[in-house]
Write a protein that holds these residues in place. Structure first.
Motif, short mmCIF file in Angstrom:
data_model
loop_
_atom_site.label_atom_id
_atom_site.label_comp_id
_atom_site.label_asym_id
_atom_site.label_seq_id
_atom_site.Cartn_x
_atom_site.Cartn_y
_atom_site.Cartn_z
N GLU A 1 -2.24 -4.64 -7.45
CA GLU A 1 -2.78 -3.73 -7.34
C GLU A 1 -4.67 -3.81 -7.48
O GLU A 1 -5.01 -2.77 -6.67
N ALA A 2 -4.63 -5.27 -7.51
CA ALA A 2 -5.71 -5.39 -7.60
C ALA A 2 -5.77 -6.01 -6.29
O ALA A 2 -7.33 -5.46 -5.37
N ARG A 3 -5.28 -6.02 -5.59
CA ARG A 3 -5.43 -6.54 -3.77
C ARG A 3 -5.76 -5.02 -3.32
O ARG A 3 -6.80 -4.70 -1.98
N ALA A 4 -4.69 -3.92 -3.56
CA ALA A 4 -5.12 -2.23 -3.07
C ALA A 4 -6.15 -2.32 -3.25
O ALA A 4 -6.64 -1.29 -2.47
N MET A 5 -7.11 -1.94 -4.35
CA MET A 5 -8.53 -1.72 -5.19
C MET A 5 -9.53 -2.17 -4.28
O MET A 5 -10.16 -1.96 -3.24
N LEU A 6 -9.08 -3.40 -3.39
CA LEU A 6 -9.87 -4.44 -3.15
C LEU A 6 -9.96 -4.23 -2.01
O LEU A 6 -11.51 -4.00 -1.10
#
Length: 121
Positions: A1-6
């Motif tokens: 989720e964090a990578r997708a947000m970035l």
């Protein structure tokens, strides 16, 4: 989720940097979910956006250190590479808490910004 947000943040900066930074600061939909948020610094290392703590705007990321004294901010700043997502580990309290926990942050460089999204392990 964090990578997708970035990844969404990178695309937003490439489309319209000023609007993207404003959206990150406002925690606009897609840029603040649960305890995930986008933060960015300029090439001098000063915060231009922080979806979690507006008090950091204009401050230097390089000076940030965890409870052990490790200057993880400099590691985030120094490891950013355009087109790559690098992960930096450190300890940091969850929002509204004081006890530090393990956290990892994905960081990349886009345009003249170094942007990141961290997650708690």
């Amino acid at each position: 989720e964090a990578r997708a947000m970035l990844e969404r943040a990178v695309a937003a900066i490439q489309e319209n940097k000023e609007q993207a930074l404003s959206d990150f600061n406002a925690g606009a939909e897609g840029y603040r979910e649960k305890d995930l948020y986008v933060f960015c610094v300029d090439e001098a290392g000063n915060f231009t956006a922080h979806g979690g703590d507006q008090d950091l705007l204009g401050e230097s990321i390089v000076a940030l250190q965890d409870h052990t004294g490790e200057r993880f901010g400099g590691e985030i700043y120094g490891n950013a590479v355009e087109g790559e997502f690098v992960e930096v580990d450190y300890s940091w309290p969850r929002p509204d808490r004081s006890e530090p926990v393990e956290k990892a942050t994905f960081v990349t460089k886009v345009d003249d910004q170094i942007c990141a999204v961290g997650y708690y392990k």
